[in-house]
Design a protein around this motif. Sequence first.
Motif, mmCIF file in Angstrom:
data_model
loop_
_atom_site.group_PDB
_atom_site.id
_atom_site.type_symbol
_atom_site.label_atom_id
_atom_site.label_comp_id
_atom_site.label_asym_id
_atom_site.label_seq_id
_atom_site.Cartn_x
_atom_site.Cartn_y
_atom_site.Cartn_z
ATOM 1 N N ARG A 292 0.834 -1.219 0.000
ATOM 2 C CA ARG A 292 0.000 0.000 0.000
ATOM 3 C C ARG A 292 0.864 1.263 0.000
ATOM 4 N NH1 ARG A 292 -2.934 -3.086 3.851
ATOM 5 N NH2 ARG A 292 -2.097 -1.792 5.533
ATOM 6 N N GLN A 293 2.010 1.199 0.693
ATOM 7 C CA GLN A 293 2.915 2.351 0.689
ATOM 8 C C GLN A 293 3.422 2.624 -0.731
ATOM 9 O OE1 GLN A 293 3.561 4.348 3.384
ATOM 10 N NE2 GLN A 293 2.032 3.092 4.425
ATOM 11 N N ARG B 269 0.597 4.253 -2.544
ATOM 12 C CA ARG B 269 0.348 5.619 -2.066
ATOM 13 C C ARG B 269 1.385 6.598 -2.627
ATOM 14 N NH1 ARG B 269 -0.373 6.603 4.348
ATOM 15 N NH2 ARG B 269 -1.662 4.736 4.019
ATOM 16 N N ASP C 181 -4.565 4.523 -1.337
ATOM 17 C CA ASP C 181 -3.924 3.200 -1.282
ATOM 18 C C ASP C 181 -4.428 2.223 -2.324
ATOM 19 O OD1 ASP C 181 -2.530 4.244 0.794
ATOM 20 O OD2 ASP C 181 -3.408 2.983 2.358
#
Lengths: 273, 273
Positions: free
Chosen positions: A23-24, A27, A94
């Motif tokens: 997800r990072q 993002r 995300d």
Amino acid sequence: MNHRAMPNDVLSQRDTITPFEFRQAVRSGQFRGPTAGYCGDFAQANLAILPMAYAHDFLRFCQSNPKACPLLGVGEPGQWHVPALGREVDIRADVPGYNIYREGKLAKQVDNLAEYWQSDFVVFAIGCSFSFEDMLAKAGIPLRHVEEGCNVPMYRTKIGNQRAGKFGGELVVSMRPMKGADAIRAVQITSRFPGVHGAPIHIGDPSALGIENLAKPEFGDAVTIRDGELPVYWACGVTPQTALMEAKLPLAIAHRPGYMLVTDIPNASLAVF
Amino acid sequence: MNHRAMPNDVLSQRDTITPFEFRQAVRSGQFRGPTAGYCGDFAQANLAILPMAYAHDFLRFCQSNPKACPLLGVGEPGQWHVPALGREVDIRADVPGYNIYREGKLAKQVDNLAEYWQSDFVVFAIGCSFSFEDMLAKAGIPLRHVEEGCNVPMYRTKIGNQRAGKFGGELVVSMRPMKGADAIRAVQITSRFPGVHGAPIHIGDPSALGIENLAKPEFGDAVTIRDGELPVYWACGVTPQTALMEAKLPLAIAHRPGYMLVTDIPNASLAVF
């Protein structure tokens, strides 16, 4: 962002990267694309975001049609962080791709919801067949659309959904052809996971669902059905998407198909027995 | 014997008579006949009785072929009372009909084993599909052979059993035609009951099992298969009987087909989840 989140590294570590790390990478814009095959042990979610004025009816719709719309999490009104879905999830950023619908029509595809977010938005996360496909593959059951390198075939049936307010329409199913013994094993395996569509809803004759031609799916791609194989049909997460579009809301947001939210929920934790 | 065990009363009280009362009626000679429909909440058992010299191989056969030969109980050598099966069971007298096999051929049908019992006999009680048929019926799944008032159709397949000593042969299956959705529900229900054959072993194409013609069952009666229905196949308790006959033992005893031992084991207690 450490080196593990660079795009090529994300691709090379699709099994070992954690959902949080994945997800990072999304993002930060370092990952864009379909999420199939990433973080295979964790549930991926279909997303629907709509204003509070419609949220209660949509929630009733999901709860009345649980095989098509199994809820993994519902956000507090206005909140983009849904703790049930994962550590520090930001629903606005995300997911690797979003569809913005206005009056039921696709108005725009965006990478980030920062400039679209409203304080009355409610987030719905709905289970996805990727979870049970992972279970089926681990049990040695071949998946034809994976073998043939295409999307799973999906069909609009003539089975009406339970209506709630503006949300109605017909059940959409995905279909996977299997040998009889594999179909039995697939019923057993998927029955344990109602949170990701659960057991099939039908095996065999497509006309029982009002499907006229298995070679012409409404969504996804046609796959080969070999002699002696049976088509096995599961309720599909496209059902709530079509219901959302047919409701023609002034504004609604969903993930871009195939570009799912990768959650921290282990697939194995969704087993009910 | 009280009035409840008189033959007409046994017939009139098939749901309320206890398994103990039913066995007393059999033992006293007041009940003779097929046991289908009696004491529906309790397991009925297939019976095999053979000399100790063959018992170990037969036990290995059952344990190696558990879908066809799920063991509900095995007696101590020489014992006609098998406590696991019920209160005061006398295997020599509590079954309404016995087949005596010599060299694999039916030599005699008798009502009582008193004059045939040997101190080296070992009793095997094997689960029966009556238990899961009761579950299916209670779930609202129609059973065609019940609707048509005949015996379930059974077929000798080309699937070899796991051999143990003299015991081998091919798997025998029973077949029940169903709509797709009922077949899914039947897989779910019967998966919970491995002690009475468990989940089906196949759905659909009979040729996958080496069955040439569904209209010509080797045992039982042919039933109608309607448009859109799928044949669903379960491993069958006739499998150990055919293995026993093909082993051509000097002496072996089984229940007369359909004349089962009614046990004190509640069907519901056999659920593994």
